[in-house]
Design a protein around this motif. Sequence first.
Motif, PDB file in Angstrom:
ATOM      1  N   ASP A 156       0.818  -1.215   0.000  1.00 36.41           N
ATOM      2  CA  ASP A 156       0.000   0.000   0.000  1.00 36.41           C
ATOM      3  C   ASP A 156       0.854   1.269   0.000  1.00 36.41           C
ATOM      4  OD1 ASP A 156      -2.304  -1.536   0.110  1.00 36.41           O
ATOM      5  OD2 ASP A 156      -2.430  -1.418   2.301  1.00 36.41           O
ATOM      6  N   TYR A 157       2.121   1.147   0.396  1.00 37.34           N
ATOM      7  CA  TYR A 157       2.989   2.311   0.510  1.00 37.34           C
ATOM      8  C   TYR A 157       3.612   2.657  -0.827  1.00 37.34           C
ATOM      9  CZ  TYR A 157       2.561   1.784   5.536  1.00 37.34           C
ATOM     10  OH  TYR A 157       2.070   1.703   6.801  1.00 37.34           O
ATOM     11  N   VAL A 158       3.835   3.945  -1.034  1.00 35.16           N
ATOM     12  CA  VAL A 158       4.468   4.438  -2.251  1.00 35.16           C
ATOM     13  C   VAL A 158       5.690   5.239  -1.826  1.00 35.16           C
ATOM     14  CG1 VAL A 158       4.157   5.906  -4.284  1.00 35.16           C
ATOM     15  CG2 VAL A 158       2.232   4.575  -3.418  1.00 35.16           C
ATOM     16  N   SER A 159       6.800   5.037  -2.500  1.00 36.90           N
ATOM     17  CA  SER A 159       8.016   5.764  -2.148  1.00 36.90           C
ATOM     18  C   SER A 159       7.845   7.257  -2.466  1.00 36.90           C
ATOM     19  CB  SER A 159       9.219   5.213  -2.916  1.00 36.90           C
ATOM     20  OG  SER A 159       9.125   5.589  -4.283  1.00 36.90           O
ATOM     21  N   TRP A 160       8.702   8.055  -1.842  1.00 36.08           N
ATOM     22  CA  TRP A 160       8.654   9.494  -2.087  1.00 36.08           C
ATOM     23  C   TRP A 160       8.953   9.806  -3.553  1.00 36.08           C
ATOM     24  CZ3 TRP A 160       6.690  13.836  -1.485  1.00 36.08           C
ATOM     25  CH2 TRP A 160       7.322  15.014  -1.839  1.00 36.08           C
ATOM     26  N   GLU A 161       9.904   9.095  -4.140  1.00 32.73           N
ATOM     27  CA  GLU A 161      10.247   9.326  -5.543  1.00 32.73           C
ATOM     28  C   GLU A 161       9.052   9.029  -6.454  1.00 32.73           C
ATOM     29  OE1 GLU A 161      12.189   7.530  -3.418  1.00 32.73           O
ATOM     30  OE2 GLU A 161      13.728   9.071  -3.174  1.00 32.73           O
ATOM     31  N   GLU A 162       8.374   7.910  -6.182  1.00 31.25           N
ATOM     32  CA  GLU A 162       7.188   7.555  -6.974  1.00 31.25           C
ATOM     33  C   GLU A 162       6.075   8.571  -6.767  1.00 31.25           C
ATOM     34  OE1 GLU A 162       4.697   5.753  -9.623  1.00 31.25           O
ATOM     35  OE2 GLU A 162       6.830   5.404  -9.349  1.00 31.25           O
ATOM     36  N   SER A 163       5.907   9.034  -5.543  1.00 32.47           N
ATOM     37  CA  SER A 163       4.881  10.047  -5.263  1.00 32.47           C
ATOM     38  C   SER A 163       5.156  11.325  -6.044  1.00 32.47           C
ATOM     39  CB  SER A 163       4.838  10.375  -3.770  1.00 32.47           C
ATOM     40  OG  SER A 163       4.460   9.254  -3.029  1.00 32.47           O
ATOM     41  N   LYS A 164       6.434  11.738  -6.072  1.00 28.29           N
ATOM     42  CA  LYS A 164       6.795  12.946  -6.836  1.00 28.29           C
ATOM     43  C   LYS A 164       6.473  12.764  -8.318  1.00 28.29           C
ATOM     44  CE  LYS A 164      11.082  13.477  -5.535  1.00 28.29           C
ATOM     45  NZ  LYS A 164      12.449  13.982  -5.320  1.00 28.29           N
ATOM     46  N   LYS A 165       6.802  11.581  -8.855  1.00 29.97           N
ATOM     47  CA  LYS A 165       6.506  11.312 -10.269  1.00 29.97           C
ATOM     48  C   LYS A 165       5.009  11.426 -10.540  1.00 29.97           C
ATOM     49  CE  LYS A 165      10.164   7.964 -11.147  1.00 29.97           C
ATOM     50  NZ  LYS A 165      10.410   6.547 -11.461  1.00 29.97           N
ATOM     51  N   ARG A 166       4.214  10.813  -9.680  1.00 30.53           N
ATOM     52  CA  ARG A 166       2.755  10.834  -9.876  1.00 30.53           C
ATOM     53  C   ARG A 166       2.199  12.256  -9.787  1.00 30.53           C
ATOM     54  NH1 ARG A 166       0.512   5.638  -6.381  1.00 30.53           N
ATOM     55  NH2 ARG A 166       1.809   4.063  -7.410  1.00 30.53           N
ATOM     56  N   LEU A 167       2.676  13.004  -8.805  1.00 28.12           N
ATOM     57  CA  LEU A 167       2.204  14.386  -8.667  1.00 28.12           C
ATOM     58  C   LEU A 167       2.618  15.236  -9.860  1.00 28.12           C
ATOM     59  CD1 LEU A 167       2.859  15.017  -4.882  1.00 28.12           C
ATOM     60  CD2 LEU A 167       0.641  14.963  -6.015  1.00 28.12           C
ATOM     61  N   ALA A 206       3.276  14.198 -12.872  1.00 21.58           N
ATOM     62  CA  ALA A 206       2.497  13.759 -14.031  1.00 21.58           C
ATOM     63  C   ALA A 206       1.088  14.333 -13.976  1.00 21.58           C
ATOM     64  CB  ALA A 206       2.456  12.233 -14.089  1.00 21.58           C
ATOM     65  N   LYS A 207       0.523  14.378 -12.787  1.00 25.89           N
ATOM     66  CA  LYS A 207      -0.853  14.881 -12.639  1.00 25.89           C
ATOM     67  C   LYS A 207      -0.922  16.394 -12.886  1.00 25.89           C
ATOM     68  CE  LYS A 207      -4.679  15.200  -9.419  1.00 25.89           C
ATOM     69  NZ  LYS A 207      -5.234  14.793  -8.147  1.00 25.89           N
ATOM     70  N   TRP A 208      -0.005  17.139 -12.322  1.00 27.17           N
ATOM     71  CA  TRP A 208      -0.106  18.596 -12.372  1.00 27.17           C
ATOM     72  C   TRP A 208       0.591  19.221 -13.565  1.00 27.17           C
ATOM     73  CZ3 TRP A 208      -3.909  20.239  -9.723  1.00 27.17           C
ATOM     74  CH2 TRP A 208      -4.295  19.570  -8.568  1.00 27.17           C
ATOM     75  N   ASN A 209       1.428  18.450 -14.265  1.00 24.98           N
ATOM     76  CA  ASN A 209       2.106  19.002 -15.439  1.00 24.98           C
ATOM     77  C   ASN A 209       1.369  18.651 -16.727  1.00 24.98           C
ATOM     78  OD1 ASN A 209       4.109  20.276 -13.974  1.00 24.98           O
ATOM     79  ND2 ASN A 209       5.364  18.420 -13.905  1.00 24.98           N
ATOM     80  N   LYS A 210       0.236  17.961 -16.605  1.00 16.15           N
ATOM     81  CA  LYS A 210      -0.585  17.649 -17.798  1.00 16.15           C
ATOM     82  C   LYS A 210      -1.194  18.942 -18.314  1.00 16.15           C
ATOM     83  CE  LYS A 210      -2.356  13.089 -16.741  1.00 16.15           C
ATOM     84  NZ  LYS A 210      -3.591  12.364 -16.473  1.00 16.15           N
ATOM     85  N   LYS A 211      -1.307  19.025 -19.582  1.00 15.52           N
ATOM     86  CA  LYS A 211      -1.967  20.206 -20.175  1.00 15.52           C
ATOM     87  C   LYS A 211      -3.030  19.748 -21.121  1.00 15.52           C
ATOM     88  CE  LYS A 211       1.265  23.265 -18.797  1.00 15.52           C
ATOM     89  NZ  LYS A 211       1.580  24.471 -18.480  1.00 15.52           N
TER      90      LYS A 211
END
Length: 73
Positions: free
Chosen positions: A55-66, A68-73
Motif C-alpha cells: 500500500d505504501y508508495v516511495s517518495w520518488e514515486e509520489s513525486k513522479k505521480r504528482l 504527471a498529474k499537475w504538469n498535464k496540459k
Amino acid sequence: MRQLTVTIPDDFYETFVSFFKHVPDVSINENVENEIPLWQQEMVLDRIKNAKPEDYVSWEESKKRLNAKWNKK
C-alpha cells in the motif's frame, strides 16, 4: 507573570480548568484551532495498523505521480 503550556488527558480537563478558574489573575486560553478530533486520530491509527507494505508508495514515486498529474496540459 509567567506563561505555562500544559497537556492533560481529556478526562481530566474539566477538573483542571475548574481549579484554575478560581486562582486570581489567571487567564485560560484554549488553543483548539489545530486540534485533531479523537475520531480522526483513531481512524488514522487504524489505517496505519492495517496497511500492507504494497500500500505504501516511495517518495520518488509520489513525486513522479504528482508531477504527471499537475504538469498535464
